[in-house]
Scaffold this active site. Sequence first.
Site, PDB file in Angstrom:
ATOM      1  N   LYS A 148       0.824  -1.220   0.000  1.00 33.82           N
ATOM      2  CA  LYS A 148       0.000   0.000   0.000  1.00 33.82           C
ATOM      3  C   LYS A 148       0.857   1.268   0.000  1.00 33.82           C
ATOM      4  CE  LYS A 148      -2.670  -1.031   3.627  1.00 33.82           C
ATOM      5  NZ  LYS A 148      -3.765  -0.883   4.611  1.00 33.82           N
ATOM      6  N   LYS A 191       2.894   2.037   2.489  1.00 43.53           N
ATOM      7  CA  LYS A 191       2.999   2.532   3.868  1.00 43.53           C
ATOM      8  C   LYS A 191       4.084   1.756   4.589  1.00 43.53           C
ATOM      9  CE  LYS A 191      -1.681   3.896   5.320  1.00 43.53           C
ATOM     10  NZ  LYS A 191      -2.731   3.599   6.300  1.00 43.53           N
TER      11      LYS A 191
HETATM   12  N1  CTP Z   1      -9.876   6.499  11.987  1.00 43.93           N
HETATM   13  C1  CTP Z   1     -10.771   7.356  12.628  1.00 43.93           C
HETATM   14  N2  CTP Z   1     -10.336   8.592  13.053  1.00 43.93           N
HETATM   15  C2  CTP Z   1      -9.046   8.954  12.865  1.00 43.93           C
HETATM   16  C3  CTP Z   1      -8.121   8.095  12.246  1.00 43.93           C
HETATM   17  C4  CTP Z   1      -8.570   6.862  11.812  1.00 43.93           C
HETATM   18  O1  CTP Z   1     -11.938   7.035  12.804  1.00 43.93           O
HETATM   19  N3  CTP Z   1      -8.666  10.169  13.265  1.00 43.93           N
HETATM   20  C5  CTP Z   1     -10.352   5.203  11.506  1.00 43.93           C
HETATM   21  C6  CTP Z   1     -10.238   5.052   9.999  1.00 43.93           C
HETATM   22  O2  CTP Z   1     -11.332   5.662   9.365  1.00 43.93           O
HETATM   23  C7  CTP Z   1     -10.201   3.547   9.826  1.00 43.93           C
HETATM   24  C8  CTP Z   1      -9.522   3.064  11.121  1.00 43.93           C
HETATM   25  O3  CTP Z   1      -9.538   4.173  12.033  1.00 43.93           O
HETATM   26  O4  CTP Z   1     -11.520   3.016   9.744  1.00 43.93           O
HETATM   27  C9  CTP Z   1      -8.084   2.618  10.901  1.00 43.93           C
HETATM   28  O5  CTP Z   1      -7.450   3.686  10.202  1.00 43.93           O
HETATM   29  P1  CTP Z   1      -5.909   3.800   9.874  1.00 43.93           P
HETATM   30  O6  CTP Z   1      -5.774   4.109   8.408  1.00 43.93           O
HETATM   31  O7  CTP Z   1      -5.157   2.657  10.410  1.00 43.93           O
HETATM   32  O8  CTP Z   1      -5.541   5.109  10.749  1.00 43.93           O
HETATM   33  P2  CTP Z   1      -5.045   6.524  10.298  1.00 43.93           P
HETATM   34  O9  CTP Z   1      -4.694   7.291  11.517  1.00 43.93           O
HETATM   35  O10 CTP Z   1      -6.031   7.152   9.340  1.00 43.93           O
HETATM   36  O11 CTP Z   1      -3.704   6.146   9.526  1.00 43.93           O
HETATM   37  P3  CTP Z   1      -2.972   6.847   8.270  1.00 43.93           P
HETATM   38  O12 CTP Z   1      -2.590   8.233   8.662  1.00 43.93           O
HETATM   39  O13 CTP Z   1      -1.779   5.954   8.011  1.00 43.93           O
HETATM   40  O14 CTP Z   1      -3.971   6.814   7.114  1.00 43.93           O
END
Ligand code: CTP
Length: 142
Positions: A51, A53
Amino acid sequence: MKNNKPNPVIGITYGTYDLFHIGHKRLLRRIKKYCDVLIVYASSDEFNLIKGKKSFDNFEIRKRNLLNSNYVDEVYKEEKWDQKKQDILRHNINIFIMGSDWKGKFDDLNEYCEVKYLKRTPFISSTKLKKKITKKNEKNKL
Ligand code: CTP
């Protein structure tokens, strides 16, 4: 004898859950209100690389954080984009829930279970936290 015990509602969600933060915890708490058993498929370290990441915490640490949250019952590895239908059928999933950043993306799974999106918590993400940590580390090197 007839078993009158109602079947538990089984929910599923997906994500990386790197640097487990308040946005993750809030989402899982709200998902758990819709189900009795919550299964999380956390992306494997290899899938994260696919992905584009690179997670800070490895899969085992991310799994432990999820199980320690008190809202998650089981954690498995997500290895590829197209495994969701099989996972839903294998676990007899009733409801699939993701954060609102995924809104509409998984509506086709409606054929197999209920699909729901919950509002994402603003102002926090693993990406932001990773940037902060990297910046601090660079500052400390000087
Ligand atoms: N999520 C959420 N609120 C946030 C961050 C994440 O509700 N502030 C939710 C996402 O919508 C997803 C789940 O947590 O359903 C896992 O998200 P993930 O992508 O692992 O977390 P992120 O913090 O968004 O990571 P990244 O910055 O790598 O995208």
